[in-house]
Design an enzyme around this catalytic site. Structure first.
Site, PDB file in Angstrom:
ATOM      1  N   ASP A  11      -4.237 -38.783   2.904  1.00 15.14           N
ATOM      2  CA  ASP A  11      -5.338 -39.547   2.356  1.00 15.14           C
ATOM      3  C   ASP A  11      -6.445 -38.533   2.199  1.00 15.14           C
ATOM      4  O   ASP A  11      -6.622 -37.660   3.048  1.00 15.14           O
ATOM      5  CB  ASP A  11      -5.760 -40.672   3.308  1.00 15.14           C
ATOM      6  CG  ASP A  11      -6.784 -41.594   2.655  1.00 15.14           C
ATOM      7  OD1 ASP A  11      -6.946 -41.530   1.423  1.00 15.14           O
ATOM      8  OD2 ASP A  11      -7.422 -42.354   3.381  1.00 15.14           O
ATOM      9  N   THR A  13     -10.490 -37.285   0.771  1.00  8.52           N
ATOM     10  CA  THR A  13     -11.852 -37.636   0.415  1.00  8.52           C
ATOM     11  C   THR A  13     -12.367 -36.489  -0.443  1.00  8.52           C
ATOM     12  O   THR A  13     -12.173 -35.334  -0.091  1.00  8.52           O
ATOM     13  CB  THR A  13     -12.727 -37.781   1.679  1.00  8.52           C
ATOM     14  OG1 THR A  13     -12.137 -38.781   2.491  1.00  8.52           O
ATOM     15  CG2 THR A  13     -14.137 -38.165   1.332  1.00  8.52           C
ATOM     16  N   GLU A 121      -3.526 -31.464  -4.227  1.00  6.29           N
ATOM     17  CA  GLU A 121      -2.609 -30.413  -3.798  1.00  6.29           C
ATOM     18  C   GLU A 121      -3.366 -29.203  -3.262  1.00  6.29           C
ATOM     19  O   GLU A 121      -2.942 -28.571  -2.297  1.00  6.29           O
ATOM     20  CB  GLU A 121      -1.681 -30.018  -4.944  1.00  6.29           C
ATOM     21  CG  GLU A 121      -0.721 -31.142  -5.291  1.00  6.29           C
ATOM     22  CD  GLU A 121       0.531 -30.672  -5.994  1.00  6.29           C
ATOM     23  OE1 GLU A 121       0.710 -29.459  -6.238  1.00  6.29           O
ATOM     24  OE2 GLU A 121       1.363 -31.538  -6.269  1.00  6.29           O
ATOM     25  N   LYS A 178       7.818 -34.715  -2.146  1.00  3.32           N
ATOM     26  CA  LYS A 178       6.501 -35.321  -2.041  1.00  3.32           C
ATOM     27  C   LYS A 178       6.559 -36.624  -2.824  1.00  3.32           C
ATOM     28  O   LYS A 178       6.929 -36.629  -3.996  1.00  3.32           O
ATOM     29  CB  LYS A 178       5.446 -34.378  -2.613  1.00  3.32           C
ATOM     30  CG  LYS A 178       4.061 -34.940  -2.581  1.00  3.32           C
ATOM     31  CD  LYS A 178       3.027 -33.931  -2.989  1.00  3.32           C
ATOM     32  CE  LYS A 178       3.434 -33.188  -4.220  1.00  3.32           C
ATOM     33  NZ  LYS A 178       2.568 -32.122  -4.624  1.00  3.32           N
TER      34      LYS A 178
END
Length: 184
Positions: A11, A13, A121, A178
């Site tokens: 996750d 930000t 990434e 992934k």
């Protein structure tokens, strides 16, 4: 021979205006949560201390995270000592198309870090690089541990990408995948 199945969930930000994201924490069951101190130099894997707590992310409140309830760790020593962390970092780096490099001494921007790739990434590659794990180092250096065999780019129908690498020591081939899970 395939020997391991592991998931890396992320996750992130980020600052929309700059297109830069930072991986601030990673939880590894049995190891704990690795937190990265806030820094403005988001591409520099040596900027900001790394902390480890035995708590899960849902157990860490923001005030506690800001105070850092433990002493900083040496990320490279931590990676050398914990095989579960090594596997996490292998997946984070090898199933990743971002590149992270430091400008040459002869460059006008000597010492600055540059990254290419998708912001998510890049954030994951910078995090792995904090521990001395970097796709280029792992697969292209003279003493690289992994040999790249094949890559299956991200497919929006199946929402995943996979890479095949051969471990040069064990001669085993591993698939690193992934998966992008839909937002709920």
């Amino acid at each position: 021979m395939l020997t391991l199945h592991t998931d890396v969930c992320s996750d992130k930000t980020g600052t929309i205006t700059q297109g830069r994201m930072v991986t601030r924490a990673a939880w590894l069951p049995g190891n704990g949560t690795y937190n990265v101190e806030t820094t403005n130099d988001v591409y520099n894997p040596t900027s900001g201390q790394v902390y480890l707590t035995s708590k899960q992310p849902k157990e860490i409140n923001q005030d506690e995270e800001k105070r850092q309830s433990s002493d900083p760790i040496n990320p490279e020593e931590e990676a050398q000592a914990k095989s579960a962390l090594q596997w996490y970092l292998n997946i984070a780096s090898l199933a990743n198309l971002a590149t992270l490099e430091k400008a040459d001494k002869e460059s006008n921007h000597a010492g600055e870090w540059y990254a290419r790739g998708a912001p998510t990434e890049i954030a994951i590659e910078v995090f792995a690089s904090r521990f001395g794990w970097n796709r280029i180092k792992l697969s292209q250096d003279r003493d690289a541990q992994w040999a790249h065999i094949a890559e299956f780019p991200f497919d929006s129908d199946v929402k995943k990408m996979s890479v095949l690498f051969k471990n040069k020591k064990s001669d085993e081939t591993h698939v690193f995948t992934k998966v992008r899970k839909p937002r709920t």
